[in-house]
Scaffold this motif. Structure first.
Motif, PDB file in Angstrom:
ATOM      1  N   GLN A 483       0.837  -1.202   0.000  1.00 49.19           N
ATOM      2  CA  GLN A 483       0.000   0.000   0.000  1.00 49.19           C
ATOM      3  C   GLN A 483       0.875   1.256   0.000  1.00 49.19           C
ATOM      4  N   PRO A 484       0.325   2.358  -0.567  1.00 50.93           N
ATOM      5  CA  PRO A 484      -0.907   2.439  -1.349  1.00 50.93           C
ATOM      6  C   PRO A 484      -0.662   1.928  -2.771  1.00 50.93           C
ATOM      7  N   ILE A 485      -1.758   1.739  -3.499  1.00 49.94           N
ATOM      8  CA  ILE A 485      -1.636   1.226  -4.861  1.00 49.94           C
ATOM      9  C   ILE A 485      -2.013   2.328  -5.852  1.00 49.94           C
ATOM     10  N   SER A 486      -1.461   2.211  -7.066  1.00 44.19           N
ATOM     11  CA  SER A 486      -1.723   3.226  -8.087  1.00 44.19           C
ATOM     12  C   SER A 486      -2.564   2.685  -9.242  1.00 44.19           C
ATOM     13  N   ALA A 487      -2.654   1.353  -9.386  1.00 45.17           N
ATOM     14  CA  ALA A 487      -3.415   0.806 -10.511  1.00 45.17           C
ATOM     15  C   ALA A 487      -3.740  -0.660 -10.269  1.00 45.17           C
ATOM     16  N   MET A 488      -4.784  -1.147 -10.982  1.00 44.95           N
ATOM     17  CA  MET A 488      -5.120  -2.565 -11.031  1.00 44.95           C
ATOM     18  C   MET A 488      -5.413  -2.924 -12.483  1.00 44.95           C
ATOM     19  N   ARG A 489      -5.171  -4.190 -12.835  1.00 45.37           N
ATOM     20  CA  ARG A 489      -5.360  -4.594 -14.216  1.00 45.37           C
ATOM     21  C   ARG A 489      -5.870  -6.037 -14.285  1.00 45.37           C
ATOM     22  N   LEU A 490      -6.853  -6.255 -15.161  1.00 46.38           N
ATOM     23  CA  LEU A 490      -7.278  -7.599 -15.526  1.00 46.38           C
ATOM     24  C   LEU A 490      -6.611  -7.925 -16.858  1.00 46.38           C
ATOM     25  N   LEU A 491      -5.858  -9.029 -16.918  1.00 47.37           N
ATOM     26  CA  LEU A 491      -5.089  -9.373 -18.102  1.00 47.37           C
ATOM     27  C   LEU A 491      -5.501 -10.747 -18.616  1.00 47.37           C
ATOM     28  N   VAL A 492      -5.919 -10.797 -19.901  1.00 47.31           N
ATOM     29  CA  VAL A 492      -6.341 -12.041 -20.544  1.00 47.31           C
ATOM     30  C   VAL A 492      -5.121 -12.723 -21.148  1.00 47.31           C
ATOM     31  N   HIS A 493      -4.990 -14.036 -20.898  1.00 48.16           N
ATOM     32  CA  HIS A 493      -3.795 -14.751 -21.338  1.00 48.16           C
ATOM     33  C   HIS A 493      -4.021 -15.686 -22.512  1.00 48.16           C
ATOM     34  N   SER A 494      -5.253 -15.838 -22.970  1.00 48.39           N
ATOM     35  CA  SER A 494      -5.501 -16.726 -24.110  1.00 48.39           C
ATOM     36  C   SER A 494      -6.749 -16.266 -24.852  1.00 48.39           C
ATOM     37  N   ASN A 495      -6.822 -16.656 -26.120  1.00 45.00           N
ATOM     38  CA  ASN A 495      -8.002 -16.315 -26.922  1.00 45.00           C
ATOM     39  C   ASN A 495      -9.239 -17.047 -26.398  1.00 45.00           C
ATOM     40  N   SER A 496     -10.388 -16.421 -26.618  1.00 48.60           N
ATOM     41  CA  SER A 496     -11.650 -17.017 -26.174  1.00 48.60           C
ATOM     42  C   SER A 496     -12.694 -16.895 -27.280  1.00 48.60           C
ATOM     43  N   ASP A 497     -13.600 -17.855 -27.332  1.00 53.77           N
ATOM     44  CA  ASP A 497     -14.679 -17.829 -28.321  1.00 53.77           C
ATOM     45  C   ASP A 497     -15.947 -17.172 -27.783  1.00 53.77           C
ATOM     46  N   VAL A 498     -15.973 -16.873 -26.482  1.00 59.54           N
ATOM     47  CA  VAL A 498     -17.185 -16.305 -25.889  1.00 59.54           C
ATOM     48  C   VAL A 498     -16.930 -14.861 -25.474  1.00 59.54           C
ATOM     49  N   TRP A 499     -17.998 -14.088 -25.419  1.00 58.80           N
ATOM     50  CA  TRP A 499     -17.907 -12.721 -24.926  1.00 58.80           C
ATOM     51  C   TRP A 499     -17.637 -12.745 -23.422  1.00 58.80           C
ATOM     52  N   VAL A 500     -17.302 -11.569 -22.893  1.00 59.40           N
ATOM     53  CA  VAL A 500     -17.032 -11.460 -21.468  1.00 59.40           C
ATOM     54  C   VAL A 500     -17.979 -10.436 -20.852  1.00 59.40           C
ATOM     55  N   LEU A 501     -18.410 -10.721 -19.642  1.00 59.47           N
ATOM     56  CA  LEU A 501     -19.347  -9.856 -18.939  1.00 59.47           C
ATOM     57  C   LEU A 501     -18.889  -9.695 -17.492  1.00 59.47           C
ATOM     58  N   LEU A 502     -18.793  -8.468 -17.028  1.00 58.73           N
ATOM     59  CA  LEU A 502     -18.495  -8.188 -15.627  1.00 58.73           C
ATOM     60  C   LEU A 502     -19.772  -7.699 -14.951  1.00 58.73           C
ATOM     61  N   SER A 503     -20.331  -8.530 -14.065  1.00 55.71           N
ATOM     62  CA  SER A 503     -21.550  -8.149 -13.364  1.00 55.71           C
ATOM     63  C   SER A 503     -21.254  -7.522 -12.008  1.00 55.71           C
ATOM     64  N   GLU A 504     -19.993  -7.562 -11.575  1.00 55.92           N
ATOM     65  CA  GLU A 504     -19.627  -6.930 -10.311  1.00 55.92           C
ATOM     66  C   GLU A 504     -18.189  -6.467 -10.359  1.00 55.92           C
ATOM     67  N   ILE A 505     -17.979  -5.191 -10.031  1.00 52.69           N
ATOM     68  CA  ILE A 505     -16.638  -4.600  -9.899  1.00 52.69           C
ATOM     69  C   ILE A 505     -16.582  -3.966  -8.525  1.00 52.69           C
ATOM     70  N   PHE A 506     -15.723  -4.481  -7.675  1.00 49.37           N
ATOM     71  CA  PHE A 506     -15.654  -3.969  -6.308  1.00 49.37           C
ATOM     72  C   PHE A 506     -14.203  -3.856  -5.898  1.00 49.37           C
ATOM     73  N   ILE A 507     -13.773  -2.622  -5.678  1.00 54.15           N
ATOM     74  CA  ILE A 507     -12.440  -2.362  -5.138  1.00 54.15           C
ATOM     75  C   ILE A 507     -12.641  -1.750  -3.756  1.00 54.15           C
ATOM     76  N   LYS A 508     -12.344  -2.519  -2.749  1.00 52.58           N
ATOM     77  CA  LYS A 508     -12.643  -2.144  -1.369  1.00 52.58           C
ATOM     78  C   LYS A 508     -11.561  -1.260  -0.787  1.00 52.58           C
ATOM     79  N   VAL A 509     -11.963  -0.088  -0.318  1.00 49.16           N
ATOM     80  CA  VAL A 509     -11.014   0.847   0.308  1.00 49.16           C
ATOM     81  C   VAL A 509     -11.450   1.160   1.724  1.00 49.16           C
TER      82      VAL A 509
END
Length: 509
Positions: A483-509
């Motif tokens: 701490q403290p942090i300056s950034a967060m990242r979601l990183l995809v590592h392989s190809n996918s045939d399906v779409w992606v959906l984020l139904s919850e984003i929670f960064i607790k402070v």
């Protein structure tokens, strides 16, 4: 053992003859001799002996049934990989209700008919919640995978460890369902969360001799009779697995948080006198029972399995337990209401259109269910958002971060990312990213990691990988030393045939 039965039968015959003689001697007409005290005393003793004899007879019957099941129990080669605990559970299953042979007399010649023909799972026991789902092959459309996805969607790790979901495939030919769920949920089967059970072909009687009642066709009478047997079998199998049993169907959707909501409601009840709790107002969906009551309930269903539908029989159990025949229907309904308690809003909704009865359309909807939320809103710290993923229609990353919608992006490729930059470094203690929702549960992030970048680059030059998506969920804590942090990242590592959906984003402070 046979000689013992002969002696016991002779003894009961003597008792019956003695009682018959006494009744003929002590008639109720005028002029007959008065009751002699010694004869009255003998009569009372004979009554006591007769009662004890009936009890001993029932106990002997139970012992004989258990011995017969133990000697005839066979686990074939296809089940050699079933854990030892599960095998012991199978041997005990057939002896939980010895009276089954009275209601299904064909099983006297086929005692192995009470042993599940196919079992997939780990034999998990000792949980709080057991969910039972009977299913059959439907002509038009199967809803089972969607039902399981809905039930598994937001179970926490602790809830997954404290739950068993039993899918009862009410077909003698089991294998048609493998591609539908056994192969779709290998992790849940391996962990013990999901079990698949199928009956022996000897379990079901001959349905061709059923009497048509209530104006139902022969096919419908057969369907409802088999359903009664299916539910009874499933309840007896589930009885030894946990504390509470919830009856579901294979074409439902569950509200997020249903598991915790049910447990909280049970703990909040002031009285423990209830027989079952209703978490849906439709039919047999969402009915919770104590597992210790399941043998009694299953026996009642088996006793009248040819006569009425399953939900009518459940109501008759309430009538027997609560209603005074000398009082009116209003008093009866009031007393029954004390034994069945209703939770609102409903936690389960019926979604299937095509019934398991061929040709029947089932358009029932629970009005108390409401609309299931498709995303979970949170108040997140100020951040600059960026992504290489193209969003679909109005489902942008910005709206999802503000708690106004879910994020829906096109199919990702390796290297795609979502990044949260914090203009002012913040002390975030944890995070939770949930992908998929009840309507599009398959649109998830796969092979995707979560990275946290400290504001002090000397702590970590390239970023710190904190976790990854497992079953659509990435959740974790952020330690104080970065701490403290300056950034967060979601990183995809392989190809996918399906779409992606984020139904919850929670960064607790």
């Amino acid at each position: 053992m046979r000689f013992t039965h002969v002696k016991f039968g002779c003894f009961l015959a003597c008792v019956i003859l003695s009682l018959t003689w006494y009744n003929s001697y002590n008639g109720h007409g005028e002029g007959e001799p008065p009751h002699h005290p010694e004869i009255v005393h003998l009569y009372e003793r004979l009554l006591a002996v007769e009662t004890r004899g009936e009890l001993v007879s029932r106990e002997l019957t139970s012992v004989l049934v258990n011995l017969r099941n133990l000697t005839r129990l066979r686990i074939n080669n296809t089940s050699s990989n079933i854990p030892g605990l599960l095998k012991r559970n199978l041997s005990l299953f057939s002896s939980r209700l010895p009276n089954t042979y009275l209601y299904l007399p064909h099983l006297r010649d086929n005692p192995d008919g009470l042993i599940p023909h196919v079992v997939v799972g780990q034999g998990r026991t000792g949980v709080s919640l057991v969910l039972g789902i009977p299913t059959v092959k439907r002509q038009k459309q199967s809803y089972l995978v969607s039902t399981l996805n809905s039930l598994l969607f937001d179970l926490s790790p602790s809830e997954r460890n404290d739950t068993v979901i039993i899918v009862f495939v009410a077909e003698c030919h089991f294998f048609f369902q493998c591609s539908a769920f056994g192969c779709s949920f290998p992790k849940d089967v391996h962990s013990g969360l999901l079990e698949v059970v199928s009956p022996s072909h000897d379990f079901y009687p001959n349905f061709s001799r059923l009497r048509e009642t209530f104006g139902d066709s022969k096919e419908r009478v057969r369907w409802r009779t088999k359903q009664n047997l299916d539910y009874s079998f499933l309840m007896l199998y589930a009885q030894a697995k946990g504390t509470y049993y919830v009856q579901l169907e294979d074409d439902i959707v569950a509200k997020p948080g249903y598991s915790q909501a049910m447990k909280t409601y049970v703990r909040s009840l002031a009285s423990d006198d209830w027989m079952f709790l209703e978490f849906s107002q439709l039919g047999f969906i969402g009915k919770m029972f104590r597992t210790r009551d399941l043998p009694m309930i299953a026996e009642f269903f088996l006793m009248f399995h040819r006569d009425k539908p399953i939900d009518w029989l459940l109501d008759h159990i309430l009538w027997v337990k609560a209603c005074n025949p000398e009082k009116d229907v209003n008093d009866c309904n009031k007393q029954k209401g004390l034994l069945k308690l209703r939770y609102k809003p409903s936690l389960f909704q019926h979604v299937g259109l095509h019934s398991s009865l061929p040709g029947k359309l089932q358009k029932l909807k629970d009005k108390d269910f409401g609309k299931a939320p498709l995303f979970t809103a949170h108040s997140n710290p100020p951040a600059e958002l960026s992504s290489s993923l193209e969003h679909y229609q109005q489902h942008t990353l910005e709206r999802a971060y503000r708690g106004e919608d879910f994020f829906w992006g096109l199919a990702p490729v390796a290297g795609d990312f979502i990044r949260f930059n914090f203009p002012e470094p913040c002390k975030a203690t944890g995070y939770r990213f949930r992908s998929g929702n009840l309507e599009t549960n398959g649109d998830r992030f796969y092979n995707t990691t979560v990275e946290v970048l400290p504001s002090d680059v000397s702590v970590c030059v390239l970023g710190l990988t904190k976790g990854s998506f497992v079953d659509g969920l990435a959740e974790g804590e952020i330690h104080t030393h970065i701490q403290p942090i300056s950034a967060m990242r979601l990183l995809v590592h392989s190809n996918s045939d399906v779409w992606v959906l984020l139904s919850e984003i929670f960064i607790k402070v």
